[in-house]
Design an enzyme around this catalytic site. Structure first.
Site, PDB file in Angstrom:
ATOM      1  N   GLU A 185       5.828  29.650  20.639  1.00  0.00           N
ATOM      2  CA  GLU A 185       6.628  28.488  21.065  1.00  0.00           C
ATOM      3  C   GLU A 185       8.055  28.866  21.464  1.00  0.00           C
ATOM      4  O   GLU A 185       8.585  28.349  22.460  1.00  0.00           O
ATOM      5  CB  GLU A 185       6.655  27.436  19.948  1.00  0.00           C
ATOM      6  CG  GLU A 185       5.372  26.650  19.784  1.00  0.00           C
ATOM      7  CD  GLU A 185       4.287  27.441  19.062  1.00  0.00           C
ATOM      8  OE1 GLU A 185       3.110  27.027  19.122  1.00  0.00           O
ATOM      9  OE2 GLU A 185       4.628  28.473  18.444  1.00  0.00           O
TER      10      GLU A 185
ATOM     11  N   THR B  72      -1.185  23.246  25.769  1.00  0.00           N
ATOM     12  CA  THR B  72      -0.465  23.630  24.553  1.00  0.00           C
ATOM     13  C   THR B  72      -0.925  24.971  24.018  1.00  0.00           C
ATOM     14  O   THR B  72      -0.281  25.552  23.157  1.00  0.00           O
ATOM     15  CB  THR B  72      -0.640  22.547  23.467  1.00  0.00           C
ATOM     16  OG1 THR B  72       0.302  22.753  22.416  1.00  0.00           O
ATOM     17  CG2 THR B  72      -2.046  22.565  22.907  1.00  0.00           C
TER      18      THR B  72
ATOM     19  N   ASP C  23       3.832  17.671  17.330  1.00  0.00           N
ATOM     20  CA  ASP C  23       4.466  18.354  18.453  1.00  0.00           C
ATOM     21  C   ASP C  23       3.792  18.130  19.793  1.00  0.00           C
ATOM     22  O   ASP C  23       4.396  17.635  20.754  1.00  0.00           O
ATOM     23  CB  ASP C  23       4.575  19.850  18.151  1.00  0.00           C
ATOM     24  CG  ASP C  23       3.251  20.452  17.668  1.00  0.00           C
ATOM     25  OD1 ASP C  23       2.289  19.689  17.490  1.00  0.00           O
ATOM     26  OD2 ASP C  23       3.192  21.679  17.468  1.00  0.00           O
TER      27      ASP C  23
ATOM     28  N   GLU D 234      -8.398  22.323  17.705  1.00  0.00           N
ATOM     29  CA  GLU D 234      -8.340  23.755  17.974  1.00  0.00           C
ATOM     30  C   GLU D 234      -9.452  24.181  18.933  1.00  0.00           C
ATOM     31  O   GLU D 234      -9.250  25.038  19.799  1.00  0.00           O
ATOM     32  CB  GLU D 234      -8.450  24.540  16.660  1.00  0.00           C
ATOM     33  CG  GLU D 234      -7.254  24.390  15.733  1.00  0.00           C
ATOM     34  CD  GLU D 234      -6.012  25.087  16.255  1.00  0.00           C
ATOM     35  OE1 GLU D 234      -6.121  25.842  17.240  1.00  0.00           O
ATOM     36  OE2 GLU D 234      -4.924  24.879  15.685  1.00  0.00           O
TER      37      GLU D 234
ATOM     38  N   GLU E 270       8.146  30.323   9.312  1.00  0.00           N
ATOM     39  CA  GLU E 270       7.340  29.124   9.512  1.00  0.00           C
ATOM     40  C   GLU E 270       8.142  27.856   9.255  1.00  0.00           C
ATOM     41  O   GLU E 270       7.951  26.852   9.923  1.00  0.00           O
ATOM     42  CB  GLU E 270       6.107  29.171   8.605  1.00  0.00           C
ATOM     43  CG  GLU E 270       5.114  28.059   8.826  1.00  0.00           C
ATOM     44  CD  GLU E 270       4.402  28.150  10.168  1.00  0.00           C
ATOM     45  OE1 GLU E 270       3.707  27.190  10.542  1.00  0.00           O
ATOM     46  OE2 GLU E 270       4.544  29.189  10.856  1.00  0.00           O
TER      47      GLU E 270
END
Length: 1093
Positions: free
Chosen positions: A448, A534, A300, A116, A427
């Site tokens: 996304e 991302t 992902d 992160e 989610e």
């Protein structure tokens, strides 16, 4: 939307990390509960939302569609934000300006997640720096460099309108932050620890090399840290390449790029045998901690960075390898990888291989109402969960970026249907139940789905995606608006909101929405190798002039850009139907996606409640169209106005594949025990058929002779799910008591046209050993025939007997079941024979199976009745030896006869096809006395171009083993000797394909064998695709429970009812089954045959 969130963050929360939009307060780390990783992993106490928002401000400042005032407003906010950040954390230098109001750089006592921090913090700072120095376009802004003198000497800088002099502060802060993360990369595997303290490093990982020295370790004196989990995820460890590579190229410090690439390849090298990677992995041991895999959370962005690393690195400038000035606080052992793992195309190959594995094992196609992706077993690919999460909504965008637009469109349709149903994406959502999975019912503003919508619109220019974006925009405004920002949705069903505005809402969600509706934006028309990370931050590798650090050295372009051979390219967007504007709206599977999402079952609410209502009267940006979003409960075409709906719009019929069970009766003397089923290397070994239940499913194409490929496979055995490539093994003794070889109802018929040649060859890595003999070796080898090879080997040859009608689904399913049980174990295992030589002396051998076709005509000779070769055992190892050990390979053999010594001392002769007839080639073989050492078989190798394999079957082209394109040779005359005399002992001949690849196999062959193919006839009827390998027997009794009516039986045969077995028989049921399945009268077929069916 962006300004409402950003201005309230600056007003109510800065310099803290995030904003509470409902209570108008800042959101900070939960220091009272360090285990609250959902919050603490991202919030590092370094003004996260501001860093995440800078690139969005730069993009807003470049929008041609916005007026000059709005562009100036965004540019002012960008420059003011940079100045405010430097004021709080210093300029990242070693001088007096290093000190900030909150910290010197990012010297804060915060334990954060490496992933992160890299994608939000480092990536946000780097992207903003690239905008600031002009590497990325920012409209109305042209950086003007000037050189000034300060305490450290001359320095290049850009003077902004707010009197702030930009001289690379963002880049130096990014370097400071990334340097604080490097201790996490000190692992034996190269996989970074998941967390690091920005001030103290990794004192909580006791096995870290940094903590092994009592004097120089990171642990504080007397510190006793609790046990810290070393588990990370594939996405977290493998999605650092873009940011760290950009940082290395900007600073000239290769350590970051090397560390990120080492982590990436460490994950990839641990993929399973079927090409899948797991979600959880231990950073210290490198072992997978979870057998689950998918395309969503935990995995992902690994796929995303594989593809985008190729784009970013294509035509990149590389840092000077002589640059060795690295941050002093790091001693990372990140080593430079071999050149094959550093190139751009290697990352593309990872994506292509990953996509192939995902498509094979995790994607359910059109046969399941509408294509979607599931969770699977890492090692077998078997289904483990039938849900997908909101993070997996990125996948259509990645597919679009890599040229797979049709697959992306299908996946995006289902996501659109779900958003339409919930006015957000939950989610996690279950495909099987059609409801939210496990109570994970929130939407935190994730970008996304909007990101994929943006990519698809850029690729197709279909207005459908603009209307999807409009639906999303209105739903967010209707459901998430708060007085002090934008709230997340705690429950998408009830509309309950959460008091948090995640930093990525301003950093990604609003960014992709703006770019979707701004087709003229410079980033939408920028022809260069830039990518969105991302976290949605644009990144591009710098030109030499962009280097501003005194340590930076950038060399010229490494190599010209070359397009990879297997790179996907975007196809031309589909043309809309006449009098329509949207090709997507005219798709015949639009309703299929809505049906899978249960959208057509949703009631249409009369009133839509929104917190915007009370503010709409005095807020100029709010209208009633925002409060009343486009109807979210219509299933076709959801978001489009009527003028875009084709006048003749129709949907194709949904045709789900049938599934049912086949249960074998329980034996009273047999108890179902854990030993009944045994998992082996390639599948499941069944040690008893008593009480066994097979779950049959029709979901994958298998190779058959007629090309139908519409068969059933075993999906589960007693509720144990199997992967598509797993096999079912039956020892001979398990079924030997159930079948009599003299049973007149079932015939085991040898295939008269197709067989398999079995070849032992030396491993390419070692080559034949010096002085080795040509005798066949029985050494085990790791090369196992693929499922396609074995199923192709099980195809039934053409015969003149063809059923009057297509076989029923029941027959297809039963045939498929026993076709999968292809490898039978011998009744007794021979003891191992000690080798007279050391174990390392024999060269490793690989056993290949090549389909061959027999000739026809006057000159065709039958193959000798010799001992047949066996297939691999349950561990994939070869069984037994091959009967022919001497092979001679020559050319076309058309001009002169061969030497007599060749045919007397070699058992197999290999010739090329062409120039002369097959009969002429055989005529040039001299006469010889038959013996075991003399010639036994002639093999003709057809050239690869003669095989004419289709492009969509690349594996067949590579291996040269496809049987679909072999033409049966014609020997039009009887065989004669070179002198024209009739040959007393005609020579058997077969033909194979593959050209030079196959010729090379025979040149290195140490043994050749023959493996016949068999099929089953039931009272003269040929069972399609039902073949027997080895010496398999078919159980003679397989009863299926059903009612006594013929109508019920026909429904069951269509897959509408599960089929169960039961003891006993029913004469009426037999009559109906006989009529339905065979079309004969009962007296023509024995009851025993019907019992088996």
């Amino acid at each position: 939307m962006f300004y409402h969130g950003y201005e309230n963050y600056i007003k109510h929360a800065f310099p803290e990390d995030e904003l509470r939009p409902l209570t108008c307060k800042p959101l900070t780390r939960d220091r009272a509960n360090p285990a609250h990783i959902e919050l603490n992993d991202a919030l590092g106490n370094y003004s996260l939302t501001l860093i995440d928002s800078l690139s969005t401000l730069a993009i807003l400042a470049s929008s041609p569609s916005a007026g000059s005032d709005r562009r100036k407003r965004a540019l002012d906010y960008f420059q003011t934000g940079v100045a405010a950040l430097v004021e709080q954390y210093g300029d990242g230098s070693d001088g007096p300006e290093r000190k900030g109001a909150r910290a010197n750089g990012f010297d804060v006592d915060s334990k954060v997640q490496v992933f992160e921090t890299v994608i939000r913090g480092v990536g946000g700072l780097l992207s903003a720096h690239l905008f600031a120095v002009g590497e990325l376009p920012m409209g109305g802004y042209t950086p003007s460099w000037s050189r000034t003198e300060d305490g450290d000497g001359l320095r290049d800088q850009i003077q902004w309108a707010n009197s702030f002099n930009y001289n690379g502060q963002l880049l130096r802060l990014a370097l400071d932050l990334a340097t604080r993360l490097l201790p996490a990369f000190q692992t034996a595997t190269g996989i970074p620890y998941p967390r690091v303290n920005l001030r103290d490093g990794v004192p909580f990982y006791s096995n870290s090399p940094l903590n092994q020295n009592a004097e120089t370790g990171s642990c504080r004196v007397g510190q006793q840290s609790a046990v810290e989990l070393t588990e990370t995820c594939s996405a977290g460890a493998g999605s650092l390449v873009l940011e760290f590579t950009t940082l290395s190229r900007l600073t000239g410090l290769p350590i970051f790029e090397q560390a990120a690439k080492r982590a990436f390849w460490s994950i990839w090298e641990r993929r399973s045998a079927i090409g899948l990677i797991g979600s959880g992995i231990d950073a210290e041991s490198g072992q997978w901690t979870s057998p689950y895999t998918g395309i969503g959370a935990g995995i992902d962005s690994f796929f995303e960075y594989a593809a985008k690393s190729y784009i970013l690195l294509s035509g990149a400038y590389e840092t000077d390898p002589a640059t060795t000035d690295i941050p002093s606080r790091t001693t990372s052992d990140a080593q430079e990888l071999p050149g094959s793992q550093l190139g751009a195309e290697d990352f593309l190959h990872v994506w292509e291989a990953s996509h192939s594995a995902i498509t094979r094992h995790l994607r359910r196609g059109d046969n399941f109402i509408h294509p979607h992706y599931i969770q699977g077993d890492l090692y077998t690919g078997a289904a483990r969960g039938f849900w997908f999460d909101s993070l997996s909504a990125f996948y259509p965008g990645l597919l679009t970026l890599t040229g797979k637009v049709e697959e992306a469109t299908q996946a995006h349709l289902l996501l659109t249907a779900l958003w339409t149903r919930y006015s957000a994406l939950p989610e996690r959502w279950s495909v099987t139940s059609g409801s939210i999975e496990g109570g994970l019912n929130w939407w935190g503003g994730r970008p996304e789905f909007i990101e994929s919508t943006y990519y698809l619109y850029r690729a197709t220019k279909d207005p459908w995606y603009l209307h999807v974006g409009e639906m999303v925009l209105r739903d967010i405004k209707r459901r998430c608006w708060a007085k002090c920002g934008w709230a997340g949705i705690q429950d998408v069903r009830t509309g309950e909101r959460s008091d948090r505005m995640e930093s990525f809402f301003l950093g990604e969600t609003t960014k992709y929405l703006m770019l979707l509706f701004d087709p003229d934006h410079p980033l939408n028309n920028m022809d260069s190798s830039f990518v969105f990370s991302t976290e949605g931050h644009p990144l591009i590798l710098p030109r030499p002039s962009a280097s501003i650090s005194p340590r930076t050295k950038v060399s010229r372009l490494r190599a010209p850009y070359t397009e990879a051979k297997d790179m996907g390219t975007c196809s031309v967007p589909p043309s809309p139907l006449p009098f329509t504007l949207s090709a997507t709206a005219a798709r015949r599977d639009v309703f299929h996606a809505a049906n899978l999402a249960r959208l057509h079952l949703m009631p249409k609410p009369e009133n839509i409640e929104s917190p915007l209502v009370e503010y709409s009267s005095d807020h100029p940006s709010i209208s009633m169209s925002d409060v009343r979003s486009p109807s979210n409960y219509t299933y076709f075409p959801w978001t489009l106005p009527p003028e875009l709906v084709p006048w003749n719009a129709t949907c194709s019929v949904i045709t789900p594949r049938p599934t049912f069970d086949i249960t074998f009766p329980s034996n009273p003397s047999t108890v179902l025990s854990p030993g009944t089923l045994q998992r082996v290397l390639n599948g499941i070994l069944i040690n008893s058929m008593s009480g066994i239940r097979f779950g049959m499913i029709q979901d994958s194409s298998l190779s058959t002779e007629d090309g139908s490929g519409d068969l059933f496979r075993v999906q589960a055995i007693n509720n144990i799910l199997l992967g598509k490539d797993e096999k079912v093994f039956l020892p001979r003794e398990v079924i030997s008591d159930s079948v009599s070889p003299q049973d007149p109802n079932f015939e085991r018929v040898r295939d008269t046209s197709i067989l398999d040649l079995v070849i032992d060859i030396h491993s390419p890595s070692t080559g034949p050993p010096t002085g080795s003999s040509s005798n066949t070796s029985t050494a085990a080898h790791p090369n196992v025939p693929t499922t396609e090879d074995i199923l192709a080997a099980a195809a039934v040859a053409s015969t003149d007997m063809t059923p009057d009608a297509d076989p029923s689904p029941i027959l297809l399913a039963l045939s498929s079941l026993f076709a999968q049980m292809h490898s039978l174990l011998p009744s007794a295992y021979p003891p191992a024979i000690p080798s007279a030589t050391p174990p390392s002396s024999p060269a490793p051998l690989i056993r290949k199976y090549i389909p061959a076709i027999l000739p026809t005509g006057l000159g065709a000779a039958p193959l000798p009745d010799v001992e047949e070769a066996l297939g691999p055992d349950i561990a994939g190892n070869p069984q037994g030896t091959l009967i022919y050990s001497t092979v001679h390979v020559t050319d076309i053999n058309c001009d002169t006869p061969l030497s007599a010594s060749i045919v007397k001392t070699h058992q197999v002769l290999v010739l090329r096809r062409g120039v002369c007839s097959f009969s002429r080639k055989l005529q040039n073989i001299p006469s010889y006395a038959p013996s075991r050492a003399a010639l036994q078989l002639v093999i003709i190798v057809s050239a690869a171009e003669d095989d004419d394999l289709p492009e969509e079957n690349p594996r067949s082209k590579e291996d040269g083993v496809s049987e679909d394109h072999l033409i049966r040779p014609l020997l039009d005359t009887t065989q004669t000797t070179p002198k024209g005399l009739p040959r007393r002992n005609p020579i058997p001949m077969v033909m194979v394909g593959g050209g030079e690849t196959t010729m090379e196999m025979f040149r290195t062959a140490t043994g050749v064998g023959v493996k016949r193919r068999w099929r089953v006839r039931a009272r003269g009827w040929r069972w399609e695709i039902l073949s027997l390998l080895e010496y398999a027997q078919i159980p003679s009794r397989l009863n299926m429970k059903s009612n006594t009516s013929r109508e019920t039986l026909m429904k069951a045969s269509s897959g509408d009812r599960k089929l169960q077995s039961f003891k006993g028989s029913c004469s009426f049921w037999r009559d109906q089954a006989l009529t339905s399945l065979f079309g004969h009268k009962r007296q023509n077929v024995s009851p025993r045959a019907i019992d088996w069916v």
